[in-house]
Design an enzyme around this catalytic site. Sequence first.
Site, mmCIF file in Angstrom:
data_model
loop_
_atom_site.group_PDB
_atom_site.id
_atom_site.type_symbol
_atom_site.label_atom_id
_atom_site.label_comp_id
_atom_site.label_asym_id
_atom_site.label_seq_id
_atom_site.Cartn_x
_atom_site.Cartn_y
_atom_site.Cartn_z
ATOM 1 N N ASP A 77 7.085 1.332 -2.948
ATOM 2 C CA ASP A 77 6.826 1.507 -4.380
ATOM 3 C C ASP A 77 7.872 0.645 -5.081
ATOM 4 O OD1 ASP A 77 5.771 2.533 -6.788
ATOM 5 O OD2 ASP A 77 7.355 4.043 -6.859
ATOM 6 N N GLU A 125 2.606 -1.353 -3.628
ATOM 7 C CA GLU A 125 1.835 -1.063 -4.834
ATOM 8 C C GLU A 125 1.575 -2.352 -5.592
ATOM 9 O OE1 GLU A 125 2.252 2.566 -7.480
ATOM 10 O OE2 GLU A 125 3.191 1.012 -8.712
ATOM 11 N N ASP A 163 9.618 8.086 -6.765
ATOM 12 C CA ASP A 163 9.384 6.774 -6.147
ATOM 13 C C ASP A 163 9.241 6.913 -4.630
ATOM 14 O OD1 ASP A 163 10.199 4.976 -8.642
ATOM 15 O OD2 ASP A 163 11.743 6.514 -8.377
#
Length: 191
Positions: A7, A68, A141
């Site tokens: 992330d 991501e 996160d």
Amino acid sequence: MRVLGVDPGLTRCGVGVVEGVAGRPLTMLGVGVVRTPADADLGHRLVAVEQGLEQWLDEHRPEYVAVERVFSQHNVRTVMGTAQASAVAILCASRRGIPVALHTPSEVKAAVTGSGRADKAQVGAMVTRLLRLDAPPKPADAADALALAICHIWRAPAQNRLQQAVARQASGTQQALRATARPHASKGRTT
């Protein structure tokens, strides 16, 4: 399949390693965050993210890295930092020959919770449940990184089948074009 989920972020870059196959219970092998000081020079922050990710790659030896996909936000500064950290993750994996998959936030949410509009608490709760953890990983996160890895494990078989079908279709089309081109090529020849 062992997947490192990333992330991306400059201040907190979530990382999580999940192992398993679609349709079977998954196992978390590690979760954490690579942190950089917000007041540090951009170059130093990117190097710190790279070094942190390299340590995760060395320790866990993933077969895939799921990152991501950066999407547009209202805060351009945040998007830039996220994109830069994302590029570092892609670079680290690619340098080692590890395939990288990009997943949008809504794809990840839909895969893990069933809704592409789930909030962070719902994602954290489902990650906790799916990986049989005692509590949601903190910060968010870290939970998001695990969700990325889970999403990739669940989506990869279908994506691979689609890619193979497209490759077969393209190969068949090329063969058909070659076959139809041959008779025309011989018409101009004299024997």
